[in-house]
Write a protein that holds these residues in place. Structure first.
Motif, PDB file in Angstrom:
ATOM      1  N   GLY A 122       8.367 -14.352  37.107  1.00  0.00           N
ATOM      2  CA  GLY A 122       8.047 -15.745  36.869  1.00  0.00           C
ATOM      3  C   GLY A 122       6.882 -15.912  35.911  1.00  0.00           C
ATOM      4  O   GLY A 122       6.399 -14.950  35.303  1.00  0.00           O
ATOM      5  N   GLU A 123       6.395 -17.163  35.784  1.00  0.00           N
ATOM      6  CA  GLU A 123       5.373 -17.466  34.784  1.00  0.00           C
ATOM      7  C   GLU A 123       4.020 -16.817  35.074  1.00  0.00           C
ATOM      8  O   GLU A 123       3.191 -16.675  34.172  1.00  0.00           O
ATOM      9  CB  GLU A 123       5.182 -18.982  34.651  1.00  0.00           C
ATOM     10  N   THR A 124       3.775 -16.394  36.314  1.00  0.00           N
ATOM     11  CA  THR A 124       2.479 -15.774  36.632  1.00  0.00           C
ATOM     12  C   THR A 124       2.319 -14.394  35.992  1.00  0.00           C
ATOM     13  O   THR A 124       1.203 -13.869  35.958  1.00  0.00           O
ATOM     14  CB  THR A 124       2.303 -15.642  38.150  1.00  0.00           C
ATOM     15  N   ILE A 125       3.401 -13.830  35.474  1.00  0.00           N
ATOM     16  CA  ILE A 125       3.317 -12.517  34.823  1.00  0.00           C
ATOM     17  C   ILE A 125       2.387 -12.568  33.612  1.00  0.00           C
ATOM     18  O   ILE A 125       1.801 -11.553  33.216  1.00  0.00           O
ATOM     19  CB  ILE A 125       4.725 -12.039  34.382  1.00  0.00           C
ATOM     20  N   ILE A 126       2.191 -13.766  33.052  1.00  0.00           N
ATOM     21  CA  ILE A 126       1.376 -13.882  31.842  1.00  0.00           C
ATOM     22  C   ILE A 126      -0.064 -13.458  32.095  1.00  0.00           C
ATOM     23  O   ILE A 126      -0.754 -12.966  31.192  1.00  0.00           O
ATOM     24  CB  ILE A 126       1.431 -15.326  31.284  1.00  0.00           C
ATOM     25  N   HIS A 127      -0.542 -13.592  33.333  1.00  0.00           N
ATOM     26  CA  HIS A 127      -1.932 -13.242  33.621  1.00  0.00           C
ATOM     27  C   HIS A 127      -2.167 -11.738  33.594  1.00  0.00           C
ATOM     28  O   HIS A 127      -3.297 -11.285  33.402  1.00  0.00           O
ATOM     29  CB  HIS A 127      -2.344 -13.802  34.988  1.00  0.00           C
TER      30      HIS A 127
END
Length: 526
Positions: free
Chosen positions: A517-522
């Motif tokens: 999901g989008e939290t992988i960007i961190h």
């Protein structure tokens, strides 16, 4: 983007290299083929030939992958080689091959060296490849989006099929968006960060973006999705990205990676929102988010420095030490070129009935400058030369005090009615004074690097240096750097950094996004 490079390759034993007939240059190695891996095939299958380079008889090998078939034939003929010549049909096919596309021609024959000669040349190729990878000129294969093949032709020529790394860089700012493809030196697209809607039709859903909106003038109602460095309208921001990727760059995002420099003001929630948009709305192949200050420093070959960004709506002072941002020392002031333009518009209404924002911006760029001493310049008008500006209608207007009074707000924000923001020099000093390590402070003071459109104002670097050195001793003087193409620093840094092998692990692929999901960007953001 041009690049000249030489790599040292040890001459293999028991191999008769052909004499050098032409010193091959690498003037276009980055421009024509940004990412390159040479894979030597030991079988004798026919290959897809686009470009070739020769290994001459000396240890410093200059590689040129821009040679045409005609040049290769000349080398072979001069050396008495028995290699087959390419006929005109094959030559035309090569010359018309578009950049980044593979050309397949089953009629091209190649000769394979045999025995000890083949082994020695194989070794030389491996050494050459390793030297290129080590030097950072080319990435390893798993970072690229294309397949390369090569072989040895006769005794001296390596033949290559080369494609291009596919990634778009989009740097969205308060005033303008800059976009282009990785490997380019400057962005190919610069448009206002602007969305326009029909003023007299409240029910219309049609929108106009950037320059298209500007062309329609007062018939549209305008809005800016980014205010003072922060995205406030994500729906309009999506429209801007869609226009840039599909209309301006003419890309299909699902076939490309997308690189986006991020403002120092961006937080975790905004990064997640942007990541979700790129994968869900645009179906990008992969995504790279990078911190604008770090990318800007990389564009100039620095890993340590106080990055001072003068944007359209906001200014930042960001200390970076060995590539790492010192987060607690980042300082921001919400003044920018927009305020300079607004002030000039207000002043010029005494001379003109009205003045368009674009005309005022052009006036600032053509006539404004930052004086060394505001009070002294105001007392003595001889210190400021009058300058004439020609309006689009052909009329001329004279400017004198306006030339230095408007940019002065960077150092005296209180000149803006009701403004309580800090000055440019104050945020720099505050940033430096919040760092405890004296060695880091000294390194930062020696590398104060200005970026952004307003950094092009004449005199601003000298004035900042004077302000920073007012109360400092002689051993701790600040050094302000004004480097070339600094208005595109963040974009240029992104364009070059993401093409390097060292940054490949920072990409978020579609597979990673689907899994985490989008939290992988961190885990990838730097």
């Amino acid at each position: 983007m041009g690049c000249s490079a030489s790599v040292d390759v040890k001459k293999p034993e028991n191999v008769k290299f052909q004499p050098e007939t032409n010193k091959l240059e690498t003037e276009k190695i980055i421009h024509d083929v940004k990412d390159l891996e040479v894979i030597y095939k030991q079988d004798s299958e026919k290959i897809n030939q686009v470009k070739s380079f020769a290994v001459p008889e000396h240890e410093n090998v200059n590689v040129d992958i821009t040679n045409t078939a005609e040049q290769t034939n000349k080398i072979n003929q001069d050396n008495g080689s028995n290699l087959p010549n390419l006929n005109n049909k094959h030559k035309d096919k090569q010359e018309k091959a578009p950049r980044g596309n593979l050309v397949k021609d089953e009629n091209i024959d190649t000769l394979q060296p045999q025995g000890e000669e083949q082994i020695a040349l194989d070794k030389a190729l491996r050494e050459l490849r390793q030297s290129l990878f080590t030097s950072g000129i080319v990435p390893t294969h798993d970072q690229t989006d294309f397949t390369l093949h090569s072989t040895i032709v006769g005794n001296s020529t390596i033949t290559i099929d080369a494609g291009c790394f596919k990634a778009a860089v989009v740097d969205a700012g308060t005033g303008f968006c800059k976009a282009g493809l990785t490997g380019d030196d400057i962005p190919s697209v610069v448009i206002p960060t602007l969305v326009g809607r029909l003023r007299d039709n409240a029910t219309s859903v049609e929108t106009f973006i950037g320059k298209d909106a500007k062309l329609r003038g007062n018939s549209l109602k305008y809005s800016n999705p980014i205010n003072r460095g922060i995205v406030e309208n994500w729906d309009d921001m999506e429209r801007v990205y869609d226009h840039i990727l599909h209309m301006d760059l003419n890309l299909e995002p699902n076939e490309y990676g997308v690189v986006i420099p991020e403002s120092p003001l961006s937080d975790r929630k905004r990064r997640e929102k942007l990541t979700e948009m790129m994968f869900e709305k645009f179906d990008v192949k992969k995504l790279y988010l990078g911190s604008s200050p770090s990318l800007a420093l990389h564009a100039f070959g620095h890993s340590t420095g106080l990055l001072v960004s003068l944007g359209h709506g906001v200014c930042h002072a960001v200390p970076v030490v060995q590539g790492n941002i010192i987060e607690h020392a980042v300082r921001t002031t919400k003044i920018g070129n927009k305020d300079v333009i607004d002030k000039l518009q207000r002043i010029m209404t005494t001379k003109l009935s009205s003045i368009d924002e674009d005309i005022a911006r052009a006036m600032v760029e053509k006539t404004n400058y930052v004086c060394k001493d505001y009070d002294e310049t105001k007392r003595d008008e001889k210190l400021c030369e009058q300058k004439s500006y020609t309006l689009p209608n052909g009329k001329s207007v004279n400017l004198r005090n306006e030339r230095y009074e408007c940019p002065e707000i960077f150092f005296k924000p209180q000149m803006i009615p009701g403004c309580t923001e800090s000055s440019l020099s104050d945020i720099c000093l505050s940033s430096l004074h919040s760092i405890e390590d004296q060695q880091s402070i000294s390194a930062l003071r020696q590398n104060i690097i200005l970026t952004g459109g307003s950094s092009l104002l004449p005199g601003i670097g000298e004035r900042l240096r004077m302000e920073l050195n007012k109360n400092e001793n002689a051993n701790d003087r600040a050094n302000v750097l004004l480097l070339p193409k600094r208005q595109y620093a963040e974009w240029r840094g992104a364009s070059t950094l993401v093409s390097m092998n060292s940054s490949k692990h920072r990409w978020v692929s579609r597979e990673l996004y689907d899994e985490h999901g989008e939290t992988i960007i961190h885990r990838k953001y730097v």
